[in-house]
Design a protein around this motif. Structure first.
Motif, PDB file in Angstrom:
ATOM      1  N   ASP A  34       0.863  -1.177   0.000  1.00  0.00           N
ATOM      2  CA  ASP A  34       0.000   0.000   0.000  1.00  0.00           C
ATOM      3  C   ASP A  34       0.899   1.226   0.000  1.00  0.00           C
ATOM      4  OD1 ASP A  34      -2.116  -1.765   0.299  1.00  0.00           O
ATOM      5  OD2 ASP A  34      -2.933  -0.799   2.090  1.00  0.00           O
ATOM      6  N   TYR A  36       0.999   5.587   0.700  1.00  0.00           N
ATOM      7  CA  TYR A  36       0.347   6.781   1.239  1.00  0.00           C
ATOM      8  C   TYR A  36       1.185   7.989   0.897  1.00  0.00           C
ATOM      9  CZ  TYR A  36      -1.474  10.276   4.456  1.00  0.00           C
ATOM     10  OH  TYR A  36      -2.007  11.427   4.992  1.00  0.00           O
ATOM     11  N   ARG A  50      -1.058   9.138  10.092  1.00  0.00           N
ATOM     12  CA  ARG A  50      -1.739   9.923   9.057  1.00  0.00           C
ATOM     13  C   ARG A  50      -2.725  10.874   9.728  1.00  0.00           C
ATOM     14  NH1 ARG A  50      -3.237   4.584   5.743  1.00  0.00           N
ATOM     15  NH2 ARG A  50      -3.486   4.016   7.919  1.00  0.00           N
ATOM     16  N   HIS A  56      -4.298   7.334  -0.178  1.00  0.00           N
ATOM     17  CA  HIS A  56      -3.839   5.979   0.124  1.00  0.00           C
ATOM     18  C   HIS A  56      -4.291   5.073  -1.016  1.00  0.00           C
ATOM     19  CE1 HIS A  56      -2.789   2.766   3.120  1.00  0.00           C
ATOM     20  NE2 HIS A  56      -3.452   2.063   2.221  1.00  0.00           N
ATOM     21  N   TRP A  68      -7.710  12.488   7.039  1.00  0.00           N
ATOM     22  CA  TRP A  68      -7.259  11.460   7.969  1.00  0.00           C
ATOM     23  C   TRP A  68      -7.180  12.076   9.355  1.00  0.00           C
ATOM     24  CZ3 TRP A  68      -6.113   6.462   6.444  1.00  0.00           C
ATOM     25  CH2 TRP A  68      -6.046   6.242   5.079  1.00  0.00           C
TER      26      TRP A  68
END
Length: 151
Positions: A34, A36, A50, A56, A68
Motif C-alpha cells: 500500500d 500513502y 496519518r 492511500h 485522515w
C-alpha cells in the motif's frame, strides 16, 4: 465533485481546525505494498500517524483520497474500488458515517445518511433503470420507500 474542487474543500475544512502538532508531508510504501502520500504528525511516542489530507492506494486498485485523523479515514473523503463502486462523503474511523453518496458497480446510486457503513436514515436511491426512490433506509430495508415522479 471535480477532484481539484474536492481537494480544495477538504483542505479548507482542515484549515479551520485548531493548530496542533507539526504536520509533515510524506510518501511511504507499507510492507503490503500500500502507498500513502500526504500529511502526517508524530504521536507522543514518536510514531508517524496519518493526519490531515492524504491519498492511500492499494496494489489492487483501491484509492482513498481525503481527510485522515488518528491514522484513520475521518472527515470528508472519496473511496474508489476497482469494481466501479465509489463512495464520496463523510467517514468516521474508516467507515462511511454521516452524509454521502455511494455508487454501486452496476451504476445504481444512493445519496443520504450512513451509519457505520450501513444505509441508515433519509436518502434517495436511483436504480439501474434511472428511477428515483425517496425514503428512510434501515440497512437492507426501506419501509415506505416512494418512487419520485416528475410531473
Amino acid at each position: 465533485m471535480e477532484e481539484a474542487a474536492f481537494v480544495s474543500k477538504v483542505r479548507e475544512l482542515l484549515g479551520k481546525e485548531p493548530k496542533g502538532p507539526e504536520v509533515y508531508k510524506i510518501s511511504i510504501i507499507f510492507p503490503n505494498q500500500d502507498k500513502y502520500d500526504g500529511d502526517c504528525t508524530r504521536t507522543s511516542d514518536g510514531a508517524l500517524e496519518r493526519n490531515g489530507y492524504g491519498v492511500h492506494t492499494t496494489p489492487d486498485g483501491i484509492i482513498y483520497q481525503g481527510s485522515w485523523k488518528n491514522d484513520k479515514m475521518n472527515g470528508l473523503g472519496r473511496l474508489e474500488h476497482p469494481s466501479g463502486a465509489v463512495y464520496e462523503g463523510e467517514f468516521k474511523n474508516n467507515m462511511f458515517h454521516g452524509v454521502g453518496t455511494y455508487i454501486f458497480p452496476n451504476g445504481a446510486k444512493y445519496t443520504g445518511q450512513f451509519n457505520e457503513n450501513k444505509l441508515e436514515g433519509k436518502g434517495e436511491f436511483t436504480d439501474t433503470q434511472g428511477l428515483e426512490w425517496d425514503g428512510t433506509f434501515h440497512y437492507t430495508a426501506a419501509p415506505g420507500l416512494k418512487l419520485k415522479l416528475e410531473m
